[in-house]
Design an enzyme around this catalytic site. Structure first.
Site, PDB file in Angstrom:
ATOM      1  N   LYS A 134      48.174  20.031  51.027  1.00 24.88           N
ATOM      2  CA  LYS A 134      49.375  19.336  51.511  1.00 24.88           C
ATOM      3  C   LYS A 134      49.039  17.912  51.944  1.00 24.88           C
ATOM      4  CE  LYS A 134      50.710  22.532  50.184  1.00 24.88           C
ATOM      5  NZ  LYS A 134      50.197  23.820  49.708  1.00 24.88           N
ATOM      6  N   GLY A 184      45.061  32.444  39.366  1.00 30.54           N
ATOM      7  CA  GLY A 184      45.201  33.504  40.355  1.00 30.54           C
ATOM      8  C   GLY A 184      43.934  33.678  41.178  1.00 30.54           C
ATOM      9  N   ASP A 241      45.066  38.205  52.276  1.00 29.71           N
ATOM     10  CA  ASP A 241      44.815  38.167  50.831  1.00 29.71           C
ATOM     11  C   ASP A 241      43.959  39.325  50.335  1.00 29.71           C
ATOM     12  OD1 ASP A 241      46.176  35.781  50.789  1.00 29.71           O
ATOM     13  OD2 ASP A 241      44.573  34.606  49.867  1.00 29.71           O
ATOM     14  N   ALA A 281      49.615  32.371  53.441  1.00 27.78           N
ATOM     15  CA  ALA A 281      49.061  32.271  54.791  1.00 27.78           C
ATOM     16  C   ALA A 281      49.989  32.916  55.821  1.00 27.78           C
ATOM     17  CB  ALA A 281      48.827  30.802  55.134  1.00 27.78           C
ATOM     18  N   HIS A 293      75.668  16.275  60.154  1.00 25.44           N
ATOM     19  CA  HIS A 293      75.965  15.354  59.053  1.00 25.44           C
ATOM     20  C   HIS A 293      75.381  13.987  59.366  1.00 25.44           C
ATOM     21  CE1 HIS A 293      78.042  13.389  55.768  1.00 25.44           C
ATOM     22  NE2 HIS A 293      78.387  12.427  56.630  1.00 25.44           N
TER      23      HIS A 293
HETATM   24  P1  FAD Z   1      41.304  33.398  54.004  1.00 21.13           P
HETATM   25  O1  FAD Z   1      42.092  32.217  54.424  1.00 21.13           O
HETATM   26  O2  FAD Z   1      40.709  33.393  52.654  1.00 21.13           O
HETATM   27  O3  FAD Z   1      40.177  33.566  55.091  1.00 21.13           O
HETATM   28  C1  FAD Z   1      39.169  34.506  54.979  1.00 21.13           C
HETATM   29  C2  FAD Z   1      37.998  34.037  55.820  1.00 21.13           C
HETATM   30  O4  FAD Z   1      37.077  35.101  55.909  1.00 21.13           O
HETATM   31  C3  FAD Z   1      37.218  32.876  55.218  1.00 21.13           C
HETATM   32  O5  FAD Z   1      36.939  31.925  56.222  1.00 21.13           O
HETATM   33  C4  FAD Z   1      35.927  33.506  54.712  1.00 21.13           C
HETATM   34  O6  FAD Z   1      34.828  32.627  54.760  1.00 21.13           O
HETATM   35  C5  FAD Z   1      35.761  34.614  55.725  1.00 21.13           C
HETATM   36  N1  FAD Z   1      34.946  35.739  55.262  1.00 21.13           N
HETATM   37  C6  FAD Z   1      35.037  36.422  54.109  1.00 21.13           C
HETATM   38  N2  FAD Z   1      34.168  37.443  54.084  1.00 21.13           N
HETATM   39  C7  FAD Z   1      33.510  37.393  55.267  1.00 21.13           C
HETATM   40  C8  FAD Z   1      32.506  38.178  55.851  1.00 21.13           C
HETATM   41  N3  FAD Z   1      32.007  39.249  55.240  1.00 21.13           N
HETATM   42  N4  FAD Z   1      32.037  37.833  57.081  1.00 21.13           N
HETATM   43  C9  FAD Z   1      32.549  36.749  57.731  1.00 21.13           C
HETATM   44  N5  FAD Z   1      33.518  35.982  57.222  1.00 21.13           N
HETATM   45  C10 FAD Z   1      33.995  36.307  56.018  1.00 21.13           C
HETATM   46  N6  FAD Z   1      49.493  29.775  51.302  1.00 21.13           N
HETATM   47  C11 FAD Z   1      50.637  29.379  51.925  1.00 21.13           C
HETATM   48  O7  FAD Z   1      51.262  30.195  52.581  1.00 21.13           O
HETATM   49  N7  FAD Z   1      51.062  28.089  51.835  1.00 21.13           N
HETATM   50  C12 FAD Z   1      50.412  27.155  51.130  1.00 21.13           C
HETATM   51  O8  FAD Z   1      50.830  25.999  51.072  1.00 21.13           O
HETATM   52  C13 FAD Z   1      49.223  27.538  50.459  1.00 21.13           C
HETATM   53  N8  FAD Z   1      48.518  26.637  49.745  1.00 21.13           N
HETATM   54  C14 FAD Z   1      47.369  27.025  49.125  1.00 21.13           C
HETATM   55  C15 FAD Z   1      46.689  26.086  48.376  1.00 21.13           C
HETATM   56  C16 FAD Z   1      45.523  26.446  47.729  1.00 21.13           C
HETATM   57  C17 FAD Z   1      44.786  25.418  46.919  1.00 21.13           C
HETATM   58  C18 FAD Z   1      45.018  27.769  47.868  1.00 21.13           C
HETATM   59  C19 FAD Z   1      43.738  28.169  47.225  1.00 21.13           C
HETATM   60  C20 FAD Z   1      45.701  28.698  48.610  1.00 21.13           C
HETATM   61  C21 FAD Z   1      46.886  28.345  49.242  1.00 21.13           C
HETATM   62  N9  FAD Z   1      47.624  29.264  49.975  1.00 21.13           N
HETATM   63  C22 FAD Z   1      48.787  28.875  50.583  1.00 21.13           C
HETATM   64  C23 FAD Z   1      47.179  30.662  50.135  1.00 21.13           C
HETATM   65  C24 FAD Z   1      46.501  30.834  51.500  1.00 21.13           C
HETATM   66  O9  FAD Z   1      45.415  29.933  51.590  1.00 21.13           O
HETATM   67  C25 FAD Z   1      46.006  32.262  51.631  1.00 21.13           C
HETATM   68  O10 FAD Z   1      47.077  33.160  51.401  1.00 21.13           O
HETATM   69  C26 FAD Z   1      45.481  32.491  53.044  1.00 21.13           C
HETATM   70  O11 FAD Z   1      44.409  31.622  53.316  1.00 21.13           O
HETATM   71  C27 FAD Z   1      45.010  33.933  53.221  1.00 21.13           C
HETATM   72  O12 FAD Z   1      44.551  34.091  54.511  1.00 21.13           O
HETATM   73  P2  FAD Z   1      43.446  35.196  54.882  1.00 21.13           P
HETATM   74  O13 FAD Z   1      43.247  35.073  56.350  1.00 21.13           O
HETATM   75  O14 FAD Z   1      43.833  36.493  54.320  1.00 21.13           O
HETATM   76  O15 FAD Z   1      42.134  34.750  54.109  1.00 21.13           O
HETATM   77  P1  NAI Z   2      49.349  32.014  40.501  1.00 24.28           P
HETATM   78  O1  NAI Z   2      49.367  33.485  40.458  1.00 24.28           O
HETATM   79  O2  NAI Z   2      50.385  31.299  41.297  1.00 24.28           O
HETATM   80  O3  NAI Z   2      49.454  31.436  39.017  1.00 24.28           O
HETATM   81  C1  NAI Z   2      48.531  31.749  38.035  1.00 24.28           C
HETATM   82  C2  NAI Z   2      49.123  31.382  36.696  1.00 24.28           C
HETATM   83  O4  NAI Z   2      48.092  31.427  35.732  1.00 24.28           O
HETATM   84  C3  NAI Z   2      50.205  32.340  36.230  1.00 24.28           C
HETATM   85  O5  NAI Z   2      51.328  31.616  35.807  1.00 24.28           O
HETATM   86  C4  NAI Z   2      49.537  33.116  35.102  1.00 24.28           C
HETATM   87  O6  NAI Z   2      50.451  33.537  34.117  1.00 24.28           O
HETATM   88  C5  NAI Z   2      48.580  32.074  34.564  1.00 24.28           C
HETATM   89  N1  NAI Z   2      47.420  32.616  33.861  1.00 24.28           N
HETATM   90  C6  NAI Z   2      46.673  33.699  34.197  1.00 24.28           C
HETATM   91  N2  NAI Z   2      45.657  33.851  33.312  1.00 24.28           N
HETATM   92  C7  NAI Z   2      45.772  32.841  32.415  1.00 24.28           C
HETATM   93  C8  NAI Z   2      45.018  32.443  31.271  1.00 24.28           C
HETATM   94  N3  NAI Z   2      43.940  33.117  30.884  1.00 24.28           N
HETATM   95  N4  NAI Z   2      45.416  31.364  30.582  1.00 24.28           N
HETATM   96  C9  NAI Z   2      46.502  30.654  30.962  1.00 24.28           C
HETATM   97  N5  NAI Z   2      47.261  30.984  32.038  1.00 24.28           N
HETATM   98  C10 NAI Z   2      46.889  32.060  32.753  1.00 24.28           C
HETATM   99  O7  NAI Z   2      47.865  31.625  40.953  1.00 24.28           O
HETATM  100  P2  NAI Z   2      47.241  30.274  41.485  1.00 24.28           P
HETATM  101  O8  NAI Z   2      48.075  29.108  41.117  1.00 24.28           O
HETATM  102  O9  NAI Z   2      45.823  30.334  41.076  1.00 24.28           O
HETATM  103  O10 NAI Z   2      47.325  30.444  43.034  1.00 24.28           O
HETATM  104  C11 NAI Z   2      46.786  31.590  43.663  1.00 24.28           C
HETATM  105  C12 NAI Z   2      47.598  31.983  44.826  1.00 24.28           C
HETATM  106  O11 NAI Z   2      47.393  31.092  45.907  1.00 24.28           O
HETATM  107  C13 NAI Z   2      49.101  31.935  44.594  1.00 24.28           C
HETATM  108  O12 NAI Z   2      49.566  33.083  43.963  1.00 24.28           O
HETATM  109  C14 NAI Z   2      49.626  31.829  45.966  1.00 24.28           C
HETATM  110  O13 NAI Z   2      49.699  33.102  46.516  1.00 24.28           O
HETATM  111  C15 NAI Z   2      48.563  31.028  46.685  1.00 24.28           C
HETATM  112  N6  NAI Z   2      49.013  29.647  46.811  1.00 24.28           N
HETATM  113  C16 NAI Z   2      50.135  29.388  47.522  1.00 24.28           C
HETATM  114  C17 NAI Z   2      50.616  28.106  47.651  1.00 24.28           C
HETATM  115  C18 NAI Z   2      51.869  27.886  48.380  1.00 24.28           C
HETATM  116  O14 NAI Z   2      52.320  28.786  49.041  1.00 24.28           O
HETATM  117  N7  NAI Z   2      52.462  26.709  48.296  1.00 24.28           N
HETATM  118  C19 NAI Z   2      49.909  26.972  47.050  1.00 24.28           C
HETATM  119  C20 NAI Z   2      48.768  27.363  46.278  1.00 24.28           C
HETATM  120  C21 NAI Z   2      48.336  28.651  46.197  1.00 24.28           C
END
Ligand code: FAD
Ligand code: NAI
Length: 476
Positions: free
Chosen positions: A59, A282, A323, A331, A455
């Site tokens: 973001k 994914g 997750d 999140a 508004h």
């Molecule tokens: P995580 O955030 O993955 O945290 C897990 C933690 O556990 C990590 O710090 C890891 O190091 C630690 N850990 C793992 N195994 C161990 C272990 N054995 N011992 C100690 N520590 C350990 N979601 C949204 O809602 N809004 C968004 O805008 C959004 N944007 C995203 C953008 C990107 C690029 C990505 C990749 C994801 C995004 N997500 C977003 C998804 C969001 O980041 C995840 O859904 C969220 O972080 C999951 O939270 P969690 O606590 O389950 O796991």
């Molecule tokens: P995603 O599940 O959103 O999208 C993956 C896409 O890849 C799908 O459209 C799928 O059909 C495609 N795909 C899968 N295998 C493929 C292949 N071999 N070739 C071509 N296309 C293929 O997963 P993404 O974008 O990696 O994000 C992971 C997760 O992180 C999201 O599902 C979401 O839960 C979280 N996230 C949330 C955000 C938010 O809330 N704003 C921002 C970024 C991530």
């Protein structure tokens, strides 16, 4: 022999884990949280994927790149002249890192405030004893702690393409995608899901020629079709090239960049040479190093920890959230589960309503929704009414200079209960909250239509879309 005994041990300090730890501490438990994430100096960096390589840094870059695009392309519409506009990618990345660090530090502060004991290292199960579960913490040193209850919140990792492992130089996961040092001339993304669209937007705005290759023939299949279509139109106009229905073949990385062989939707062989490739297909649940076998914690075929509706695992007093379990990888979903589990441990009735979890894609236009899509309602045979209102007819959107998109309401045909709200347009991420509140309270579309909205505000489009369900918009 374990030195430290806790009521609750949380493994993972992402949004699921750290929030669970804080809520459990608020409820009077003696809580420890183990997290292994390291900052650049090797120290702790609480907040997990979300804070370090997910929600927060993405973001930050979306905001910076949007400013750049506005300055270059839209300020002139407002009569603002910009001369000598330039880009300092290093500074942009440094700002993003500062935002991340502020969040890391904030969580550390919250742990101190709530007296959560923080352990830096990898947590792994050792064995179950009468006192609870023994967990080994392997960090700078090694120690064992015991938790009467354990909450596993170990998150997820990016899925790699078979045969093309991440090197974070040329073939990037979300981690590398957030720290490309200079704007690549050509960038490809595989997967046009949430990350593909958000990160594709960042680097397109900064000047890269971006191609997104998507396997599915439909764009954003989980999104309401009408909304997805509107979003696709906007992305096409921006020059984000999205190819649907492709079959990705061999991916070769070399000193020159990445070469991707694929078949297009017509089955024709294609090849694409780019400077960098982001793979966003994914994420996979993460239980690496957790040593689940030691205690017999059950995983499903995807590697996710098996839980029931209450986040209980197959083991007594072991819970899992976020997750690493079923459900959307978001999140705020992880956080809600964290709070609910802490409350259940305290004998309360923690609850997560999966029907009202909002989704947001932070592109421009933003896409946000809650509840069911029109295609889902059709498939389930539920009789519904729909109402839409375009931002083009909203005064605030015109003043902002951003009239793309619409708000769409779906309500039960008989009771008028709101079943889904879908938004594509400016500040959809903020607007969706009203719909979430409404659905939590089982509101009807008429309830929203009767509420006074300020508004001029974008939220008037929400009210008007609710009015549209009953075919009585006032401004369209
Ligand atoms: P995580 O955030 O993955 O945290 C897990 C933690 O556990 C990590 O710090 C890891 O190091 C630690 N850990 C793992 N195994 C161990 C272990 N054995 N011992 C100690 N520590 C350990 N979601 C949204 O809602 N809004 C968004 O805008 C959004 N944007 C995203 C953008 C990107 C690029 C990505 C990749 C994801 C995004 N997500 C977003 C998804 C969001 O980041 C995840 O859904 C969220 O972080 C999951 O939270 P969690 O606590 O389950 O796991
Ligand atoms: P995603 O599940 O959103 O999208 C993956 C896409 O890849 C799908 O459209 C799928 O059909 C495609 N795909 C899968 N295998 C493929 C292949 N071999 N070739 C071509 N296309 C293929 O997963 P993404 O974008 O990696 O994000 C992971 C997760 O992180 C999201 O599902 C979401 O839960 C979280 N996230 C949330 C955000 C938010 O809330 N704003 C921002 C970024 C991530």
């Amino acid at each position: 022999m374990a030195d430290k005994q806790f009521d609750v041990v949380v493994i993972g300090g992402g949004p699921g884990g750290y929030i669970a730890a804080i809520r459990a501490a608020q409820l009077g438990f003696n809580v420890a949280c183990i997290d292994e994430w390291k900052n650049a100096k090797g120290g702790p960096a609480l907040g997990g994927t979300c804070t370090n390589v997910g929600c927060i840094p993405s973001k930050a870059l979306l905001q910076s790149s949007e400013h750049y695009e506005h300055a270059g392309k839209h300020f002139a519409d407002h009569g603002i002249k910009v001369e000598g506009l330039g880009l300092d990618v290093a500074k942009m990345l440094a700002r993003k890192d500062t935002v991340v660090k502020q969040n890391n530090d904030g969580i550390q502060f919250l742990f101190k405030k709530n007296k959560v004991a923080s352990f830096h290292g990898r947590g792994s199960f050792v064995k179950a004893t009468d006192a609870g579960y023994e967990i080994k913490v392997s960090g700078a040193s090694e120690e064992t702690i015991v938790g009467q209850h354990v909450i596993v919140a170990t998150g997820s990792n990016a899925r790699a393409l078979p045969g093309a492992p991440f090197d974070e130089e040329n073939i990037l996961s979300n981690d590398g995608a957030l720290r490309i040092g200079s704007v690549p001339k050509k960038l490809a993304l595989i997967g046009s899901g949430v990350i593909g669209l958000e990160m594709g937007s960042v680097w397109r705005r900064l000047g890269a020629e971006v191609t997104v290759l998507e396997a599915l023939p439909t764009f954003l299949g989980a999104v309401d079709e009408q909304i997805a279509k509107e979003a696709k139109k906007a992305f096409d106009k921006q020059g984000l090239k999205i190819e649907l229905g492709v079959k990705v073949g061999e991916v070769k990385s070399s000193a020159k960049g990445v070469s991707i062989a694929y078949e297009n939707a017509k089955g024709e062989a294609q090849s694409l040479d780019v400077d960098k490739l982001i793979v966003s297909i994914g994420r996979v649940p993460n239980t690496i190093g957790l040593n689940v076998e030691a205690v017999g914690l059950k995983l499903d075929e995807r590697g996710a920890i098996v839980v029931d509706d209450d986040c209980k695992t197959n083991l007594p007093k072991v819970w899992a959230i976020g997750d690493v379990v079923r459900g959307p990888m978001l999140a705020h979903k992880a956080e809600e589960e964290g709070v609910a589990v802490a409350e259940r441990i305290a004998g309360q009735h923690g609850h997560v309503n999966f029907n009202t979890i909002p989704w947001v894609i932070y592109t421009s236009p933003e896409i946000a929704w809650v509840g069911q899509t029109e295609q889902q309602l059709k498939a389930s045979g539920r009789a519904y009414k729909a109402g839409t209102f375009p931002f083009l007819a909203n005064g605030r959107a015109r003043a902002l200079g951003d009239t793309t998109g619409m708000v769409k309401f779906l309500a039960d045909a008989a009771t008028d209960e709101i079943l889904g709200v879908h938004i594509v347009g400016p500040m959809a991420s903020e607007l969706i909250s009203e719909a979430v509140v409404a659905m939590e309270f089982k509101a009807s579309s008429e309830d929203i239509a009767r509420i006074c909205h300020a508004h001029p505000s974008l939220s008037e489009a929400t009210k008007e879309a609710a009015l549209a369900v009953d075919k009585r918009t006032l401004n369209f």
